[in-house]
Design an enzyme around this catalytic site. Structure first.
Site, mmCIF file in Angstrom:
data_model
loop_
_atom_site.group_PDB
_atom_site.id
_atom_site.type_symbol
_atom_site.label_atom_id
_atom_site.label_comp_id
_atom_site.label_asym_id
_atom_site.label_seq_id
_atom_site.Cartn_x
_atom_site.Cartn_y
_atom_site.Cartn_z
ATOM 1 N N SER A 144 -0.392 -4.871 -19.444
ATOM 2 C CA SER A 144 0.937 -5.139 -19.974
ATOM 3 C C SER A 144 0.958 -4.773 -21.456
ATOM 4 O O SER A 144 0.660 -3.636 -21.810
ATOM 5 C CB SER A 144 1.333 -6.601 -19.734
ATOM 6 O OG SER A 144 2.715 -6.780 -19.945
ATOM 7 N N GLU A 241 2.971 1.768 -15.181
ATOM 8 C CA GLU A 241 3.552 0.641 -14.451
ATOM 9 C C GLU A 241 4.627 0.011 -15.319
ATOM 10 O O GLU A 241 4.676 0.244 -16.523
ATOM 11 C CB GLU A 241 2.465 -0.379 -14.087
ATOM 12 C CG GLU A 241 1.774 -1.046 -15.268
ATOM 13 C CD GLU A 241 2.469 -2.298 -15.791
ATOM 14 O OE1 GLU A 241 3.257 -2.920 -15.038
ATOM 15 O OE2 GLU A 241 2.244 -2.653 -16.955
ATOM 16 N N HIS A 311 2.098 -5.367 -12.753
ATOM 17 C CA HIS A 311 2.519 -6.758 -12.665
ATOM 18 C C HIS A 311 2.647 -7.193 -11.203
ATOM 19 O O HIS A 311 3.708 -7.613 -10.734
ATOM 20 C CB HIS A 311 3.840 -6.954 -13.394
ATOM 21 C CG HIS A 311 3.729 -6.858 -14.888
ATOM 22 N ND1 HIS A 311 3.627 -5.651 -15.552
ATOM 23 C CD2 HIS A 311 3.685 -7.816 -15.846
ATOM 24 C CE1 HIS A 311 3.547 -5.876 -16.854
ATOM 25 N NE2 HIS A 311 3.572 -7.175 -17.058
#
Length: 342
Positions: A144, A241, A311
């Protein structure tokens, strides 16, 4: 002393030691293609856990990850940042940068696990001493917002880093096994989605490609374009992502990568989870699928979608800086070299 100054190698590793700063060394210019692999983790090794980004709102997760690592045979050292809050951050910028550097300098610590993403890593990149990091190579992992940290460290030093679970993540059996393959065993292996996570797999452009892995969260990666921490894209396998971004925002960031020349340099692209990236007003928007089709149908490099990272759970751990072969028709990523040294 100015906040933008760099942390220099301090004489002590104690958290309370004064911050020592100096001028940017010539070493910290981007090094194009070095390769430094950290040592594999062994039972009873000490793992430092730190918060270089967002504040740790749910402290129960700290005990949870300590228990998980203990069950895997590791000891832990908890950073003070895990208990701090400065706005949305896990302590102020100086504290977070200083703690991370101390964990690299501490020879007792064999690996570093980031607790969570959120936002904040980019704020401390200018404050890290990459020469010290290169001289003290060790496992560092997260995803992230941690995307900027692990890619910047690889870009500046050549140290292989790991896009994998944070302390906040769900460490299911598959996810844990993928971590072990990377930072404990280290032998070449193949990443293939588990049987219950194959619904989103799709080939946009078929074929195989090889190159070193770089990538992570799309928002963070696109924000690194034009900075001194931007990865060298040449012959790389890019992985991306995202979460909770509307299709128009995804489209904007993909165009940024395209117009920055990234697509002319990479060898292949692997798209991971894009969870909750749905339009608020569907009748006024392209779908995410349509955005991907516009960008990657008949791309000049292999592209597949739905790889098990990001995630979601379970997730792969992707070793940044390791040479891999991707197969867009069979939905696999195979490492072609060891991911750690013994």
């Amino acid at each position: 002393m100015k906040r933008r100054n760099f942390i220099k190698h301090s004489a002590s590793i104690a958290l309370g030691t004064p911050l020592v700063v100096g001028s940017l060394s010539s070493f910290q210019e981007t090094i194009k293609e070095p390769s430094i692999k950290p040592k594999a983790l062994y039972k009873n090794d000490l793992i430092g856990i730190t918060g270089p980004a967002g504040s740790i709102w749910n402290k129960a997760h700290i005990d949870k990850i300590v228990g998980i690592l203990k069950n895997l045979g590791y000891r832990t050292k908890l950073g003070q940042t895990l208990y701090e809050q400065d706005g949305f951050l896990a302590g102020n910028d100086e504290m977070r940068a200083k703690e991370l550097m101390e964990m690299f300098e501490d020879t007792n610590i064999k690996g570093i696990l980031t607790m969570r993403g959120g936002w904040g890593c980019a704020r401390i990149l200018d404050m890290l001493d990459y020469e010290v990091i290169a001289k003290n190579p060790k496992v560092i992992m997260g995803f992230s917002d941690i995307t900027s940290l692990v890619n910047a460290i690889y870009t500046k030093t050549g140290l292989v880093t790991y896009h994998g679970p944070c302390g906040y993540s769900s460490w299911d059996d598959f996810t844990t096994d993928e971590v072990i393959k990377n930072v404990v065993l280290g032998e070449p292996f193949t990443m293939k989605n588990p049987d219950d996570n194959k619904d989103d797999l799709k080939t946009w452009t078929g074929g195989k490609a090889s190159g070193k892995l770089v990538g992570g969260n799309l928002t963070v990666i696109s924000s690194m374009v034009g900075t001194s921490y931007e990865p060298n894209w040449n012959n790389k396998i890019l992985f991306l992502e995202e979460i909770k971004e509307e299709p128009y925002r995804v489209d904007r960031m993909l165009w940024q990568l395209k117009q920055a020349g990234v697509y002319k340099q990479i060898s292949g692209l692997v798209i991971g989870s894009f969870r909750k990236c749905t339009p608020e007003e569907p009748d006024k928007s392209f779908t995410l699928e349509e955005i991907f089709a516009q960008h990657f149908t008949n791309a000049p490099f292999p592209v597949y979608q739905g790889a098990s990272f990001g995630h979601i759970q379970p997730k792969f751990t992707l070793p940044i800086g390791i040479k891999v072969e991707m197969d867009a028709d069979n939905f696999t990523i195979k490492t072609l070299e060891k991911t750690v040294i013994s």
